[in-house]
Scaffold this motif. Structure first.
Motif: not given
Length: 540
Positions: A329-339
């Motif tokens: 989900e974090s990758i699809r949303k391109t949220k590097s901080e979440q990753i």
């Protein structure tokens, strides 16, 4: 190059002889001493090969000097300098082991001849020494190959009792003891080492044997299966608990010395004590190997006892589907901080209740990457997808410790995110190019964001967003810029009225055209046209 010492109490004769030797052998180092006692100091300080010495000298004469050198371990060729009246002393010197003698006054040709003679003798002795050493090494190698194989079989799988007795007698081992395993953290360093690998391994073997033997009877050897693994069987009279403090200190000294000398980081695992080591060596060896493997998690420790970690070990099973979905989900949303946060949380949680076996953990990480990779499957070709997964698996498998594994795992997930970002960016660029082309061809019509987005099958919000992100302006501003640009072309190249041009390029109201034009260029369309015509005339 050889080191030559000239010993004579008469300074002029000493210096003349030293000068003659330097001229005959310019590559040799020539030193001087004024008596036998001073010569002994030079010999102790420098590696002297040849000594030219007078016989009659104060404090310590030539004969006494030879006797002192005979009592030492130095192998030095001595040439006696003697006058005719002291010839019997020269004969005495030969009996004491002097190589030859020269009669004073010494001539240059005599120096050249004696140097050639003594150098030839030294070369011959070295050749014989090397030949004898090679024969000795061959015999030692034959012996060591047999026992290395026997010892390796003993600690890995067990051997017959008769063979155990042979080992006991050959190495004088006690019944009680432990197995110690020293393993290179990175075997590829062996190939990069500038130091001779055989010499290095020999020095390491001697280093650990010297330390372990101070505790009790021991034997060290390289594994028959893994030549980068050094195994020590250490037996002792006193209990292991009494010796462990001293042993740990010695082994840490050994790892520090190995790293300082060869740049090779070592991990040492220590198995548990066995009262009947001849029957249970393989169990202690397995424990030592297990202890060494947990350097993966305990990367600040280079000496690890199995007894210290055995209570922390837990078997793990792959039950991380929830974490897998969070990563995707974090990758699809391109949220590097979440990753980054999810990776930190997952890796920290793994160690909360104990330590998994490193190979089990490594497989879990690779399986996680394989599951998360499905998020990028629609954004790359099948071959690229396989190549990306293979590269990730290879890098993760080669991780030497937990911290490196975490770093590479995070890099892999951020790579997945980057693939999606670039793919979407490329798609947006295609949409922008299509929209720009449409505006260039239809700017004169009554256009709006809704109309254009409907025509191109995109939502108005999506089209408005990518205009701002990729062109840095709104849709309406870009359309106005296109119309103004087309209007300028007509002002420069036609005789159409301004109101006709305004309608031609898509402005419904010529007054709005005037207002936008003056706001943009500081002059009205009529003034712009006049100024342009005047400029053309001046040019003509």
């Amino acid at each position: 190059m050889q080191n030559i010492l000239v010993v004579d109490d008469e300074a002029i004769q000493r210096r003349v002889l030293a000068k003659m030797i330097r001229e005959a052998r310019p590559n040799c180092k020539v030193l001087e001493a004024k008596n036998g006692q001073e010569a002994l100091g030079v010999i102790q300080r420098d590696d002297i090969d040849i000594v030219f010495t007078d016989i009659k000298m104060p404090i310590l004469d030539g004969l006494e000097l030879i006797e002192e050198m005979n009592a030492s371990s130095h192998d030095i060729k001595v040439i006696i300098l003697s006058g005719y009246r002291y010839f019997e002393y020269a004969q005495k010197a030969i009996q004491l082991g002097a190589f030859d003698y020269l009669v004073k006054p010494v001539k240059e040709e005599s120096i050249a001849q004696i140097l050639e003679k003594v150098e030839s003798s030294i070369r011959k002795e070295k050749t014989n020494q090397l030949e004898n050493e090679e024969i000795k090494q061959q015999l030692n190698r034959t012996l060591s190959v047999y026992y290395e194989r026997l010892l390796s079989d003993w600690v890995t799988g067990g051997i017959a009792e008769s063979k155990c007795n042979e080992i006991r007698q050959q190495f004088s081992l006690e019944s009680k003891g432990i197995v110690i395993v020293a393993k290179l953290n990175d075997e590829s360093l062996l190939m990069e080492s500038l130091y001779s690998v055989d010499r290095m391994k020999s020095d390491m073997l001697s280093g650990i044997e010297g330390r372990s033997s101070s505790i009790g009877p021991s034997v060290s050897f390289y594994s028959g299966e893994d030549k980068s693994m050094l195994i020590t069987v250490l037996t002792m009279v006193r209990s292991f608990t009494e010796e462990i403090g001293t042993l740990t200190k010695l082994l840490k000294e050994f790892t520090a010395q190995t790293f300082e000398q060869f740049g090779m980081p070592l991990t040492i695992g220590i198995g548990e004590e066995r009262s009947n080591l001849f029957q249970e060596a393989r169990h202690s060896c397995k424990e030592a190997l297990t202890a060494a493997s947990f350097r993966y998690f305990l990367h600040t420790q280079d000496v690890i006892q199995y007894s210290e970690i055995s209570g922390l070990i837990r078997t793990m099973h792959y039950d991380y589907l929830k974490e897998e979905e969070l990563f995707k989900e974090s990758i699809r949303k391109t949220k590097s901080e979440q990753i980054v946060k999810h990776v930190d949380d997952w890796f920290e949680r793994i160690l909360e209740n104990g330590l998994p076996y490193p190979d089990q953990w490594n497989k879990a990480v690779i399986r996680m990457v394989s599951g998360v990779a499905s998020a990028i499957k629609d954004f790359v070709t099948d071959q690229d997808y396989k190549d990306i997964l293979l590269e990730a698996e290879t890098r993760l498998s080669a991780s030497s410790d937990y911290a490196i594994c975490k770093s590479r795992f995070l890099d892999t997930l951020l790579q997945f995110m980057d693939i999606i970002q670039k793919s979407r960016s490329k798609k947006h660029e295609t949409v922008i190019a299509t929209c720009i082309h449409y505006l260039e061809m239809n700017y004169m019509e009554d256009l709006s964001l809704d109309r254009v987005s409907n025509h191109l099958f995109f939502s108005p919000n999506y089209l408005s967003l990518i205009f701002k992100n990729h062109l840095g302006m709104t849709f309406s501003k870009y359309l106005t810029d296109v119309r103004i640009k087309k209007g300028i072309e007509l002002l420069q190249n036609s005789n159409m009225k301004v109101y006709e041009i305004a309608a031609k390029v898509g402005f419904k109201d010529d007054k709005y055209f005037y207002r936008v034009f003056k706001s943009r260029f500081g002059v009205t369309p009529d003034e712009y046209r006049r100024n342009n015509h005047m400029h053309k005339k001046e040019v003509d």
